[in-house]
Scaffold this motif. Structure first.
Motif, mmCIF file in Angstrom:
data_model
loop_
_atom_site.group_PDB
_atom_site.id
_atom_site.type_symbol
_atom_site.label_atom_id
_atom_site.label_comp_id
_atom_site.label_asym_id
_atom_site.label_seq_id
_atom_site.Cartn_x
_atom_site.Cartn_y
_atom_site.Cartn_z
ATOM 1 N N GLY A 96 0.999 -1.113 0.011
ATOM 2 C CA GLY A 96 0.139 0.375 -0.102
ATOM 3 C C GLY A 96 0.748 1.138 -0.134
ATOM 4 N N ALA A 97 0.622 2.255 1.349
ATOM 5 C CA ALA A 97 1.609 3.352 1.077
ATOM 6 C C ALA A 97 2.668 2.603 2.184
ATOM 7 N N SER A 98 2.986 2.274 2.053
ATOM 8 C CA SER A 98 3.995 1.901 3.589
ATOM 9 C C SER A 98 4.791 1.384 3.385
ATOM 10 N N THR A 99 6.365 1.792 3.415
ATOM 11 C CA THR A 99 7.282 1.224 3.246
ATOM 12 C C THR A 99 8.115 1.057 4.979
ATOM 13 N N VAL A 100 8.141 -0.468 4.629
ATOM 14 C CA VAL A 100 9.232 -0.923 5.941
ATOM 15 C C VAL A 100 10.309 -1.696 5.862
ATOM 16 N N ASN A 101 10.835 -2.257 6.960
ATOM 17 C CA ASN A 101 12.394 -3.302 6.679
ATOM 18 C C ASN A 101 11.583 -4.534 7.017
ATOM 19 N N ALA A 102 12.216 -5.505 6.389
ATOM 20 C CA ALA A 102 11.743 -6.876 6.087
ATOM 21 C C ALA A 102 12.479 -7.900 5.708
ATOM 22 N N ARG A 103 12.622 -8.923 6.188
ATOM 23 C CA ARG A 103 13.302 -10.188 5.835
ATOM 24 C C ARG A 103 12.586 -11.413 5.700
ATOM 25 N N VAL A 104 12.549 -12.045 4.551
ATOM 26 C CA VAL A 104 12.298 -13.884 4.528
ATOM 27 C C VAL A 104 13.183 -14.520 5.435
ATOM 28 N N THR A 105 12.667 -15.232 6.683
ATOM 29 C CA THR A 105 12.562 -16.088 7.946
ATOM 30 C C THR A 105 12.948 -17.236 7.467
ATOM 31 N N ASN A 106 12.383 -18.045 6.144
ATOM 32 C CA ASN A 106 12.296 -19.774 5.544
ATOM 33 C C ASN A 106 11.414 -19.413 4.826
ATOM 34 N N ILE A 107 12.522 -19.747 3.883
ATOM 35 C CA ILE A 107 11.644 -19.905 2.386
ATOM 36 C C ILE A 107 11.237 -21.656 2.666
ATOM 37 N N LYS A 108 9.769 -22.117 2.707
ATOM 38 C CA LYS A 108 9.043 -23.320 3.093
ATOM 39 C C LYS A 108 9.133 -24.526 2.521
ATOM 40 N N HIS A 109 9.240 -23.664 1.254
ATOM 41 C CA HIS A 109 9.969 -24.913 -0.270
ATOM 42 C C HIS A 109 9.546 -23.704 -1.642
ATOM 43 N N LYS A 110 10.304 -23.854 -2.745
ATOM 44 C CA LYS A 110 10.076 -23.283 -4.133
ATOM 45 C C LYS A 110 9.201 -24.251 -4.486
ATOM 46 N N VAL A 111 8.655 -23.948 -5.798
ATOM 47 C CA VAL A 111 7.518 -24.411 -6.577
ATOM 48 C C VAL A 111 8.428 -24.551 -8.083
ATOM 49 N N ASP A 112 8.026 -25.556 -9.027
ATOM 50 C CA ASP A 112 8.634 -25.738 -10.216
ATOM 51 C C ASP A 112 7.841 -24.868 -10.895
ATOM 52 N N VAL A 113 7.910 -24.160 -11.058
ATOM 53 C CA VAL A 113 6.488 -23.569 -12.397
ATOM 54 C C VAL A 113 5.933 -24.120 -13.396
ATOM 55 N N ASP A 114 6.361 -25.317 -13.915
ATOM 56 C CA ASP A 114 6.706 -26.447 -14.912
ATOM 57 C C ASP A 114 5.081 -26.865 -14.459
#
Length: 623
Positions: free
Chosen positions: A346-364
Motif C-alpha cells: 500500500g503506502a507503507s514502506t518498512v524493513n523486511a526479511r524472508v525468515t524461511n523459504i518453505k519450498h520453491k515451486v517448479d512453475v512447470d
C-alpha cells in the motif's frame, strides 16, 4: 461518453487483461488484430504498418504484420519475440480496456508476473499444431498465483490444422482440468486465426462449427470485479492541511464505499473516528467508492501519517508483522533468507526479511522443491517478517493490501513481488515485556555509554588482533567489555552454520542480535567478523540506537592478507579445499563510508589499536 477531464468512458467499465502464451503462438499478432478490429488503428498508423510489414517480410503474401503494433522494442522486432510488457489502452462503444502483452520465454517470468499483477482476465494462446506446452502450464499457474480467475483460451493458427474441430476440441478438453486444478474458475475457449482475424472481431465463416462469440465480444461481456462490495479500506498516502484548523487524509480507496457519518478505525491500532467530510477530485462529496482518489476529514484529532490504513470500524482488516506469502524473485542477485529488504505494501514502506523459504515451486509442474535461496524468476512459498506491524488482507481478497514489492536497499531496484496468504499468529502472541531496569540504568551503574564496535575486513587483515588490544586497554581503564570474535562464536552459537552466502547472512544476523542484547546490558561490545556484505552490516547498524554503533574497516589488501595467512586458510582456498572463501571465490563488499578506516597493509597493529582506542574513548565516557 467522457468524464470531466475529457477522457473516454465506456458504459461497461474498464477491463484489464493480459495476453500470454508460448513463444511464436501469436500473442502480439492477436493483440494487433484486436486493436485493428476495434477500430483503434488510425489511417496514418495503418499506412506505416503496411510499409513496415513489407520491409520486414515476416508475413507471407504481403499481408499486414499486426505484431508490429505491439512489439515496440527493437530487440523484439529483430528476434520476433516479446521481451518487455507492452501496455495498450483501447475502447469500444461498450467498454474500455487496458491490455498487457506478456512475454512467453521462461527467463521473462518476472515480466509476466508484472503484467498479471493488475489484470482481471487472461487471454491465453495455444498453437493448434503444438497443443499444451510447459509454458501453458507455467502461465496458467502464474495467472492463478497473481489472482486471475478468468481465462479465455484462444487456440490460434487453426488454418494450419485445416480448421479441424477435433484438434481444437482435444486442446480444450486437455486444458480444462489443468486450469480448474490451479484455481481458474471461469474458462471460455474459442478457435482463432489471429493473422487473418478469424473469430477476433467477428465470427469466422471458415469455422462454422464454432457457435460462440468472437474474442472482442467475449472481452466486452466479461464481468469486471466490483471491489465496492468489500469493506472500506484506504491506505493514507498524504496528510493535507487545507487550513490551520483542519486536516485531510488523502489516498485511493482500495475497496468498499465511504459516506459521511461512517465510523472508521485507524490501523495499525484501535483508535476510531467518524467521517465528517469527503472530497473527490477536489470537490465536496457525500460518498466515495473503490478506485476514487479522495480526501477524508474526521471528527477528532488523531496522529495519522502516510502508510496508515483507514478501515471500516465494523469490519477492520488484520494487522501483523509476520506473514506466509508467495514471492516471485525479480533480482539479478539471489534472495537470501534473513537479508533485509525494503517492503512496500500500500503506502507503507518498512524493513523486511524472508525468515524461511518453505519450498520453491517448479512453475512447470507445480512440484514443491527444497531451497535455501531464490534466483531470478524463481517462485517460493515463504515466511516473512517486517520491522513494524502492517494492516493487510490476503491477496486473494485485496490486491492493494495483500500484494507487496521488495526493494534492494542499496540500489532502490525492485527485486521481488509477493502475495500475502495469511498472517502468522506469532505476531499477535509475542509482546514486548516492560522492565524497570533498562539500558540507561545498567550503563549508568557501569559509568559508561554502551557501544558496539564492529570490525570488518578480510581474513588476516588484523581485526581480532586490534580488537583484542583495544579491549585490553578498555579493561585496564575499568570499562565493562565483551569481545565477540567470528571464529569463536562459530564454536557455539553459530556452530550449525556453514559458509554459503545464506549462512553468512544468518551468521551476521545472530552476531548483531547478541551484540544488541549486550549493549542493552550496558556493555561495550567488540565484534570481529569478516561480515562481507554491506546489507548485513547495515542491518547490524540499524539494531542500535544513535551513537551506539561504530563500523571499523580494517583495510588490508588481498595480497597482504594472503601473504600473512595466519591460519593457512588462503592456501587451502587456493587449493580448492575450502569453498566460498571470502576474497577467493566469495566476494567482499568493502564499506563505502565506514565510521573508522584503518589502513592495515603496513601499519603496526599496536598503533592502529591506539588510534581506535582514542576514538572509542570519546564515545563511551559519560555519566
Amino acid at each position: 461518453m467522457t468524464d470531466a477531464n475529457g477522457a473516454t468512458q465506456s458504459p461497461g467499465g474498464l477491463l484489464r487483461f493480459i495476453t500470454c502464451g508460448s513463444v511464436d503462438d501469436g500473442k502480439s499478432t492477436l493483440l494487433g488484430r484486436l486493436l485493428f478490429d476495434a477500430g483503434m488503428v488510425p489511417d496514418d498508423q495503418l499506412a506505416a504498418l503496411v510499409r513496415d510489414s513489407a520491409v520486414s517480410g515476416s508475413v507471407p503474401g504481403g499481408a499486414i504484420d499486426f505484431a508490429l503494433l505491439t512489439d515496440g522494442l527493437d530487440a523484439e522486432r529483430q528476434q520476433g519475440i516479446t521481451i518487455d510488457v507492452a501496455y495498450r489502452y483501447f475502447h469500444t462503444p461498450k467498454r474500455g480496456f487496458i491490455v498487457a502483452d506478456c512475454p512467453g520465454h521462461e527467463q521473462y517470468t518476472r515480466n509476466m508476473a508484472t503484467g498479471a499483477s493488475t489484470a482481471d482476465l487472461a487471454v491465453l494462446l495455444v498453437d493448434a499444431r503444438k497443443g499444451l506446452l510447459p509454458q501453458t502450464r507455467r502461465h496458467t499457474y502464474l495467472c492463478a498465483l497473481m489472482g486471475i480467475r478468468k481465462v479465455i483460451l484462444a487456440v490460434n493458427k487453426m488454418d494450419l490444422v485445416d480448421f479441424s474441430a477435433d484438434a481444437y476440441g482435444a486442446i480444450v478438453e486437455a486444458y480444462l482440468p489443468l486450469a480448474e486444478s490451479l484455481g481458474i474458475t471461469q474458462i471460455d475457449a474459442l478457435p482463432v486465426v489471429a493473422i487473418d482475424g478469424d473469430n477476433i472481431g467477428s465470427s469466422s465463416s471458415r469455422m462454422p462449427w464454432y457457435l460462440g462469440p468472437p474474442l472482442l465480444r467475449l472481452l466486452e461481456s466479461a464481468p469486471v470485479p466490483t471491489p465496492g462490495t468489500c469493506a472500506f479500506r484506504m491506505p493514507v498516502q498524504w496528510v493535507s492541511r487545507p487550513g490551520p484548523q483542519s486536516r485531510g487524509y488523502a489516498g485511493t480507496v482500495a475497496s468498499g464505499t465511504l459516506a459521511i457519518g461512517d465510523d472508521l478505525v485507524l490501523l495499525p491500532g484501535t483508535r476510531t473516528a467518524r467521517v465528517s467530510g469527503i472530497c473527490v477530485a477536489g470537490e465536496p462529496a457525500q460518498a466515495a467508492q473503490a478506485g476514487q482518489a479522495v480526501t477524508v476529514a474526521i471528527d477528532r484529532e488523531l496522529d495519522i501519517s502516510r502508510g496508515d490504513v483507514l478501515a471500516a470500524a465494523n469490519a477492520p482488516c488484520e494487522v501483523s508483522s509476520h506473514f506466509a506469502c508467495h514471492v516471485v524473485w525479480m533480482g539479478e542477485e539471489a534472495l537470501l533468507p534473513h537479508r533485509t529488504y525494503l517492503l512496500k505494501l500500500g503506502a507503507s514502506t518498512v524493513n523486511a526479511r524472508v525468515t524461511n523459504i518453505k519450498h520453491k515451486v517448479d512453475v512447470d509442474t507445480q512440484a514443491q522443491l527444497a531451497a535455501t535461496r531464490l534466483e531470478l524468476n524463481e517462485i517460493a512459498y515463504c515466511n516473512l517478517e517486517t520491522d513494524a506491524p502492517l494492516a493487510f488482507e490476503p491477496f486473494e481478497t485485496n490486491r492493494t493490501l495483500g500484494g507487496f514489492i521488495l526493494i534492494d536497499r542499496a540500489t532502490n531496484a525492485t527485486v521481488g513481488c509477493g502475495m500475502i496468504q495469511f498472517g502468522l499468529r506469532r505476531s499477535a502472541n509475542v509482546h514486548w515485556q516492560q522492565v524497570d531496569v533498562d539500558k540507561q540504568l545498567r550503563s549508568a551503574a557501569k559509568g559508561q555509554r554502551p557501544l558496539c564496535i564492529w570490525l570488518t575486513g578480510l581474513s588476516g587483515s588484523g581485526k581480532s588482533t586490534i580488537a583484542n588490544l583495544v579491549e585490553r586497554r578498555l579493561a585496564d581503564a575499568g570499562f565493562h567489555t565483551y569481545m565477540l570474535d567470528g571464529d569463536n562464536v562459530r564454536h557455539g552459537l553459530n556452530s550449525d552454520l556453514g559458509f554459503t552466502p545464506e549462512a553468512r547472512v544468518e551468521n551476521i544476523r545472530r552476531l548483531a542480535e547478541v551484540a544488541h542484547l549486550m549493549t542493552d546490558a550496558g556493555l561495550i561490545v567488540l565484534v570481529c567478523a569478516i561480515s562481507p556484505f554491506r546489507n548485513e552490516r547495515q542491518f547490524a547498524r540499524e539494531r542500535f540506537g544513535e551513537g551506539e554503533f561504530l563500523e571499523v574497516f580494517v583495510d588490508a589488501s588481498l595480497d597482504t592478507c594472503e601473504a600473512r595467512d595466519p591460519k593457512g586458510l588462503y592456501r587451502k582456498a587456493r587449493a580448492g579445499d575450502i569453498k566460498n572463501f571470502t576474497g577467493i571465490d566469495s566476494p567482499y563488499e568493502p564499506p563505502e563510508q565506514a565510521d573508522v578506516h584503518l589502513l592495515a597493509d603496513h601499519a603496526d597493529p599496536v598503533a592502529l589499536s591506539e588510534a581506535l582506542y582514542g576514538i572509542v574513548g570519546k564515545r563511551i565516557r559519560g555519566g
